[in-house]
Design a protein around this motif. Structure first.
Motif, short mmCIF file in Angstrom:
data_model
loop_
_atom_site.label_atom_id
_atom_site.label_comp_id
_atom_site.label_asym_id
_atom_site.label_seq_id
_atom_site.Cartn_x
_atom_site.Cartn_y
_atom_site.Cartn_z
N PRO A 112 0.82 -1.23 0.00
CA PRO A 112 0.00 0.00 0.00
C PRO A 112 0.84 1.27 0.00
CG PRO A 112 -0.84 -1.59 1.60
CD PRO A 112 0.49 -2.09 1.16
N ALA A 113 1.89 1.32 0.80
CA ALA A 113 2.73 2.53 0.85
C ALA A 113 3.43 2.77 -0.47
CB ALA A 113 3.76 2.41 1.99
N ILE A 114 3.94 1.72 -1.09
CA ILE A 114 4.58 1.88 -2.39
C ILE A 114 3.59 2.42 -3.41
CG2 ILE A 114 5.66 0.65 -4.32
CD1 ILE A 114 6.92 -1.22 -2.22
N GLY A 115 2.37 1.89 -3.37
CA GLY A 115 1.35 2.35 -4.30
C GLY A 115 1.01 3.82 -4.14
N TYR A 116 0.82 4.27 -2.91
CA TYR A 116 0.48 5.68 -2.68
C TYR A 116 1.66 6.60 -2.99
CZ TYR A 116 -3.89 4.31 -0.48
OH TYR A 116 -5.15 3.80 -0.25
N ALA A 117 2.88 6.16 -2.71
CA ALA A 117 4.04 7.00 -3.02
C ALA A 117 4.27 7.09 -4.52
CB ALA A 117 5.27 6.45 -2.32
N ALA A 118 4.07 6.01 -5.22
CA ALA A 118 4.35 5.99 -6.66
C ALA A 118 3.22 6.57 -7.49
CB ALA A 118 4.64 4.56 -7.10
N ALA A 119 1.98 6.15 -7.22
CA ALA A 119 0.84 6.58 -8.03
C ALA A 119 0.19 7.85 -7.52
CB ALA A 119 -0.20 5.46 -8.10
N GLY A 120 0.42 8.18 -6.26
CA GLY A 120 -0.10 9.42 -5.70
C GLY A 120 -1.26 9.20 -4.75
N HIS A 121 -1.54 10.23 -3.98
CA HIS A 121 -2.66 10.23 -3.03
C HIS A 121 -3.11 11.68 -2.87
CE1 HIS A 121 -0.20 11.96 0.28
NE2 HIS A 121 0.77 11.36 -0.36
N PRO A 122 -4.38 11.90 -2.53
CA PRO A 122 -4.86 13.27 -2.31
C PRO A 122 -4.31 13.80 -0.98
CG PRO A 122 -6.67 11.72 -2.70
CD PRO A 122 -5.47 10.92 -2.39
N LEU A 123 -3.45 14.79 -1.04
CA LEU A 123 -2.78 15.29 0.16
C LEU A 123 -3.76 16.03 1.06
CD1 LEU A 123 0.14 15.39 1.34
CD2 LEU A 123 0.27 17.71 0.45
N VAL A 124 -3.71 15.73 2.35
CA VAL A 124 -4.59 16.42 3.29
C VAL A 124 -4.21 17.89 3.38
CG1 VAL A 124 -5.07 14.36 4.66
CG2 VAL A 124 -3.10 15.76 5.24
N GLY A 125 -5.21 18.72 3.67
CA GLY A 125 -4.99 20.17 3.68
C GLY A 125 -3.95 20.62 4.67
N ALA A 126 -3.88 19.96 5.83
CA ALA A 126 -2.92 20.37 6.85
C ALA A 126 -1.48 20.21 6.37
CB ALA A 126 -3.13 19.57 8.13
N ALA A 127 -1.22 19.21 5.55
CA ALA A 127 0.14 19.03 5.02
C ALA A 127 0.50 20.17 4.08
CB ALA A 127 0.25 17.69 4.31
#
Length: 595
Positions: A135-150
């Motif tokens: 899961p972590a590799i997938g989100y790092a490579a393909a992307g994820h919607p960044l939370v506003g606080a970040a």
């Protein structure tokens, strides 16, 4: 029926609660595929590196407390790295520093989080490294919607990135601007780092444990350690206003290994509360509970009433004063600090009015010693900050006041874990470009003054704020819980435990209830200030109670109605085998899941 923002989840298969919905669901996915609670926690931990990069990172740290289905005895996993071998008081003094900077490579300890997660997977997990990292590799490579606080954190340190930390600017600024809420963000360098760890494991053969050990070796002595050492030698601007190189070397990483330890415990109100040792602030919670018990008044257990808030705040101040005087990596008079007699002597100091001084005790008959940076009579005025978010307050120079993520997991077999990953935030230090993450800044919790419990020493752990909790009843684990929040972690957990264990509120109701904390204590984060007598309270608390607190001498500072605390919790009933979970609604980010 008491209204709650969400239901308390109940089931029998597995439960997860974490500070980000993607981490919670990733962990649940591991449970659904046959993994246990520890497999799930590791998967969540690596996902949190990706989706909450402003709150934790691979070069940060993670303490955890767990119990297995085979053995209910709680154990502490220590993923808190120590000070590097070159980190001496003399070195920092030679640079003209009175405090360890709050950001920048000079403030880094030896990274501990990744080694700890892999040790957990090796010793108590069942899945392969490739499975839990997917899961972590997938989100790092393909992307994820960044939370506003970040994105807001990136905006606060934008000029630091553009002017002084170009590698961070390249990763976190999109065409020169901070990421917008929900914008898809990738971190291909970190995805490659994780893939290389998986490849190192596969090269070791088919044995699961051998694969994990090979990945640990690649981290500690291979390509990761080599990249960290090269980058650490480069000077970068830090919160002192000057450029300094870091001190972490490949040898430091090679010498470090996460460890298993016994917890510190307290029997209270029919339960046993288990925390990490005195190298963390967890025993503050135990000391506070012991003082409240010594007061022998049911009213002091109500976190919403005037008598309860007052007594709890005063007990917390006493415990935090002891933290500053006595807590550290070695030589702590722990048994004396948690003794019933000492609790009674401290309870006698809880008066009718708010105290604004630091009052450490003498648990073993030795006079306490506080840093000269602090004035025992009235404390030091704090740097202005915004307490209304309950999230980290990040200054333009990268200094973070408060931090952290949290994850709790329980499975159908009875395995349970509470973990608080933190450090290595995107704003803590420049990004190491080939790895996709920065070093941490936990060394700021050490003092540059000789003779203190938490004086900087090579090889010693800083006195951290990270504070997971495991609760047992009749020797059986029944709850894992915790929260982000720096110095607030054990304060917010105190209110939750009082409401749930003593007050009988359901998990979600106890989390949703109005929250508060005191800042009348020495802050753990640079520049280590105190706000004497201040209570920060969500303004949902009854107005008459607020006036009563003012009348008793507290400086009342109101926060937004849903702003303080980010509690997570899971439970297991040993008799019925029913599992439960709840998560904090504040910030619209944390979620529980399960069935």
């Amino acid at each position: 029926m008491t209204f709650t923002t969400r239901p308390t989840l109940r089931g029998t298969f597995g439960m997860v609660s974490s500070t980000h919905w993607l981490a919670s669901q990733s962990a649940m996915g591991v449970l659904e595929r046959g993994g246990n609670a520890f497999d799930a926690a590791v998967a969540a931990g690596f996902v949190l590196h990706v989706v909450e990069p402003h709150l934790n990172g691979p070069a940060g740290e993670v303490p955890a407390i767990l119990a297995t289905a085979a053995d209910p005895t709680p154990r502490v996993l220590c993923g808190q790295g120590p000070a590097p071998a070159a980190a001496t008081v003399a070195h920092f003094r030679s640079l003209g520093l009175d405090l360890v900077p709050g950001a920048g490579p000079l403030a880094a300890v030896v990274p501990g989080a990744v080694d700890a997660w892999l040790l957990l997977l090796r010793d108590h997990g069942t899945r392969t490294l490739a499975e839990v990292l997917e899961p972590a590799i997938g989100y790092a490579a393909a992307g994820h919607p960044l939370v506003g606080a970040a994105g807001q954190t990136v905006a606060r340190v934008r000029s630091l990135f553009t002017d002084h930390w170009p590698t961070s600017a390249r990763l976190w600024l999109c065409d020169g601007r901070p990421p917008a809420p929900g914008e898809m963000i990738t971190n291909p360098a970190y995805a490659d780092t994780l893939r290389r760890l998986v490849d190192a494991g596969r090269a070791a053969g088919a044995d699961r444990e051998a694969q994990i050990e090979a990945a640990r070796l690649a981290w500690r002595e291979g390509f990761v350690a080599e990249a960290i050492e090269r980058f650490s030698r480069l000077p970068f601007r830090d919160s002192s206003g000057r450029a300094h190189a870091g001190l972490v070397t490949g040898d430091d990483l090679a010498r470090f290994s996460a460890t298993w330890e016994a917890p510190v415990t307290l029997d209270w109100h029919g339960h046993t509360i288990a925390k990490t040792g005195f190298w963390g602030q967890g025993p503050v919670l135990l000391q506070t509970l012991a003082v409240l018990a010594a007061l022998d008044d049911p009213a002091v257990y109500d976190p919403s009433g005037l008598d309860g808030i007052h007594a709890q705040a005063e007990a917390l101040k006493l415990a935090f004063a002891d933290r500053e005087a006595w807590y550290g990596d070695t030589g702590v008079p722990g048994a004396a600090l948690l003794s019933a007699g000492y609790a009674r002597s401290r309870a006698a100091l809880v008066g009718d009015r708010a105290d604004t001084t630091l009052r450490p005790g003498s648990p073993a008959g030795t006079p306490p010693r506080l840093p000269s940076h602090l004035r025992v009579d009235t404390g030091r005025g704090a740097v202005p900050q915004d307490p209304s978010t309950g999230e980290p307050t990040v200054r333009a120079d990268g200094v973070t006041r408060g931090d952290t993520c949290h994850v709790d997991v329980v499975d159908r077999w009875g395995n349970i874990i509470s973990a608080t990953p933190s450090g290595g935030w995107l704003q803590s230090s420049p990004t190491i470009p080939e790895l996709g993450f920065p070093l941490g800044s936990r060394l700021q919790m050490c003092w540059l003054e000789e003779g203190l419990a938490s004086t900087l020493r090579p090889g010693r752990r800083p006195r951290t704020t990270l504070s997971p909790t495991l609760v047992l009843r009749d020797g059986e684990p029944v709850m894992a819980c915790g929260t982000p929040g720096g110095d607030q972690q054990d304060q917010w957990q105190l209110l939750f435990l009082l409401r749930h264990l003593a007050g009988g509120q359901e998990l979600q109701a106890a989390i949703d209830a109005p929250t508060w904390h005191t800042t009348s204590l020495p802050a753990s984060f640079y520049p280590r200030e105190v706000e004497p007598g201040v209570l920060v309270l969500e303004d949902r608390i009854d107005g008459d109670v607020l006036e009563g607190l003012r009348a008793r001498g507290h400086t009342v500072r109101l926060s937004a109605p849903w702003s303080l605390g980010r509690m997570c919790a899971v439970t297991r009933d040993p008799r019925t085998k029913v599992l439960s979970a709840a998560a904090n609604p504040r910030g619209a980010q944390g979620y529980a899941t399960g069935r």
